[in-house]
Design an enzyme around this catalytic site. Structure first.
Site, PDB file in Angstrom:
ATOM      1  N   GLU A 163       0.795  -1.222   0.000  1.00  0.00           N
ATOM      2  CA  GLU A 163       0.000   0.000   0.000  1.00  0.00           C
ATOM      3  C   GLU A 163       0.834   1.282   0.000  1.00  0.00           C
ATOM      4  O   GLU A 163       0.788   2.059   0.962  1.00  0.00           O
ATOM      5  CB  GLU A 163      -0.947   0.024   1.199  1.00  0.00           C
ATOM      6  N   GLU A 356      -5.173  -8.552   0.890  1.00  0.00           N
ATOM      7  CA  GLU A 356      -5.831  -8.270   2.173  1.00  0.00           C
ATOM      8  C   GLU A 356      -7.303  -7.988   1.928  1.00  0.00           C
ATOM      9  O   GLU A 356      -7.665  -7.298   0.968  1.00  0.00           O
ATOM     10  CB  GLU A 356      -5.267  -7.016   2.854  1.00  0.00           C
TER      11      GLU A 356
HETATM   12  C1  BGC Z   1      -2.871  -2.442   5.841  1.00  0.00           C
HETATM   13  C2  BGC Z   1      -2.870  -3.249   7.122  1.00  0.00           C
HETATM   14  C3  BGC Z   1      -3.994  -2.750   8.001  1.00  0.00           C
HETATM   15  C4  BGC Z   1      -5.295  -3.050   7.314  1.00  0.00           C
HETATM   16  C5  BGC Z   1      -6.533  -2.585   8.067  1.00  0.00           C
HETATM   17  C6  BGC Z   1      -4.226  -2.128   5.310  1.00  0.00           C
HETATM   18  O1  BGC Z   1      -4.337  -0.763   5.119  1.00  0.00           O
HETATM   19  O2  BGC Z   1      -2.035  -3.016   4.885  1.00  0.00           O
HETATM   20  O3  BGC Z   1      -1.626  -3.125   7.717  1.00  0.00           O
HETATM   21  O4  BGC Z   1      -3.958  -3.293   9.280  1.00  0.00           O
HETATM   22  O5  BGC Z   1      -5.334  -2.457   6.043  1.00  0.00           O
HETATM   23  O6  BGC Z   1      -6.529  -1.214   8.207  1.00  0.00           O
END
Ligand code: BGC
Length: 455
Positions: A163, A356
């Site tokens: 990100e 993610e």
């Molecule tokens: C990030 C994580 C974060 C997750 C939830 C992403 O922006 O890569 O490190 O914990 O989202 O906010």
């Protein structure tokens, strides 16, 4: 259309969010250690000093991953554990931690997916300018080399940056994340460029060592622009907006400004129209380095917003009053996992990896000793059914990593809310798999077929 038989199922974490042991075995502070110490910057004054104590408990954690049926595990490395001075001398103890972690994963039958940078710049490099200093990219290539030499025969899947939009926009523009800077456009355009060059140097280092055997990607994120209906007009308007210059909430969220240079070898014209004057001299010469071949493109997707096309232009139609949202007040929009990967696939023609996706909730341990999180099950279920539609639409989707394996340090939100499949008691470090972990195990086991069971 089902998930392909080689679909990767897993869960993700990041070093600073889970490891703890922030000052042992030669590790030096990262920008997040320093930032968390600044009053008022992190909720409750929380820090990653202990976090999930994963550095000391990794064997137990890998055993849990195995029990939960993970096929793949995405984690990141702490740069300042491996190179305490940011570059130069390798700290063997720090490097050995990742060697042991990878060995443990492999012997548990879990494929490691290694992220090289998930936001924790060594503080010593920050003192020399961090991402504003072009030399940081060389240090990042050193970090990459150290890991590839130590782990090269055991790790196949590499991700360079996590990100970049977040650490640039939140960390260098809004001042809400480490290193807490509020730079102007002039500097920000350089930061973005140097970050992309660092990615390029890292890919080059990986290819020099692992050639085509390595499967390399990077992991951008985006504000998700989702068509409210399946009309050709809505789809077209959303696709356009997703890849256009985006001044909302600030222009650092322009998705294509980060992804086009890497995957298409050029900055988008609408971004250049506003930022070209701020780019470093001879920036064009860096484009071949930035755009070396990747094997897949990651993306992190959570919230989403619905848009429709009107005669007066595109219009956002969500959130409606009372719409579902996470504990962090992010709008829940399952179709995010259909449309963003599909739009990316159409534009970039590379397999898309969902690196993610997950939901923040205020989970707790119930009287029966279990952690019941029906909302996380429902969220993941709905999002995965939409991802399956992207596959049916013809997009090549490589896999899905749930965020997160376990509750952890949520950056500026500290330990306020919980993202894990596994509940962590931060006092005792006891782990309890939540109902969602048991549910997700079956999804992985059946390669997604159980998503069609009756809820
Ligand atoms: C990030 C994580 C974060 C997750 C939830 C992403 O922006 O890569 O490190 O914990 O989202 O906010």
């Amino acid at each position: 259309m089902a998930f392909p038989s080689n679909f990767v199922w897993g869960a993700a974490t990041a070093a600073y969010q889970i490891e703890g042991s922030s000052s042992v075995d030669g590790r030096t502070p990262s920008v997040w250690d320093t930032f968390a110490e600044r009053p008022g910057k992190v909720y409750g004054g929380h820090t990653g000093e202990i976090a999930c104590d994963h550095y000391r408990r990794f064997k137990e954690d890998v055993a849990l991953m195995k029990e939960l049926g993970l096929k793949a595990y995405r984690f990141s490395v702490s740069w300042s554990r491996i190179l305490p001075e940011g570059r130069g001398k390798i700290n063997q103890k720090g490097l050995d931690f990742y060697v042991s972690l990878v060995d443990e994963l492999l012997s548990a039958g879990i494929e490691p997916w290694l992220t090289l940078y998930h936001w924790d710049m060594p503080q010593c490099l920050q003192r020399e300018g961090g991402w504003l200093n072009p030399a940081t990219g060389d240090a990042f290539a050193e970090l990459t080399r150290a890991l590839a030499v130590a782990l090269g025969d055991r790790v196949t899947y590499w991700m360079t940056l996590n990100e970049p939009q977040c650490f640039v926009a939140l960390g260098h523009y809004a001042g809400l994340h480490a290193p807490g800077l509020t730079l102007g456009d002039d500097d920000i355009a350089k930061v973005i460029h140097y970050v992309l060059v660092a990615h390029g140097k890292s890919v080059k280092a990986l290819r020099e060592i692992g050639g085509d055997r390595y499967k390399i990607g990077f992991v951008p994120t985006t504000r998700a622009i989702i068509p409210a209906t399946e009309s050709a007009e809505d789809i077209e308007a959303c696709r356009d907006l997703l890849f256009s210059f985006n001044p909302q909430p600030n222009s650092m969220w322009t998705f294509a400004a980060f992804v086009d240079p890497v995957l298409l070898g050029e900055y988008p014209a609408d971004y250049l129209a506003r930022f070209e004057a701020h780019l470093p001299a001879r920036w064009r010469d860096d484009l071949p380095l930035i755009s070396q071949k990747l094997d897949y493109c990651g993306v992190n997707l959570y919230a989403g917003e619905l848009f429709e096309s009107t005669p007066d232009g595109i219009r956002m139609v969500t959130p409606v009053p009372g719409a579902p949202q996470s504990a962090l007040k992010w709008p829940v929009q399952p179709a995010t996992l259909r449309w963003v990967p599909r739009f990316m696939w159409e534009r970039y023609k590379l397999p898309i990896m969902i690196a993610e996706n997950g939901l923040a909730l205020s989970d707790w341990v119930s009287l029966d000793g279990k952690v019941h999180d029906p909302a996380r099950i429902d969220y993941t279920w709905r999002y995965l059914l939409e991802l399956e539609k992207a596959i049916a639409d013809g997009a090549e989707i490589a896999g899905y990593f749930h965020w997160s394996l376990m509750d952890n340090f949520e950056w500026a939100e500290g330990y306020k809310e919980r993202f894990g499949l596994v509940h962590v008691d931060f006092e005792t470090q006891k782990r309890i798999p939540k109902d969602s972990a048991i549910w997700y195990r079956r999804v992985m086991e059946t390669n997604g077929a159980s998503l069609h069971d009756k809820p």
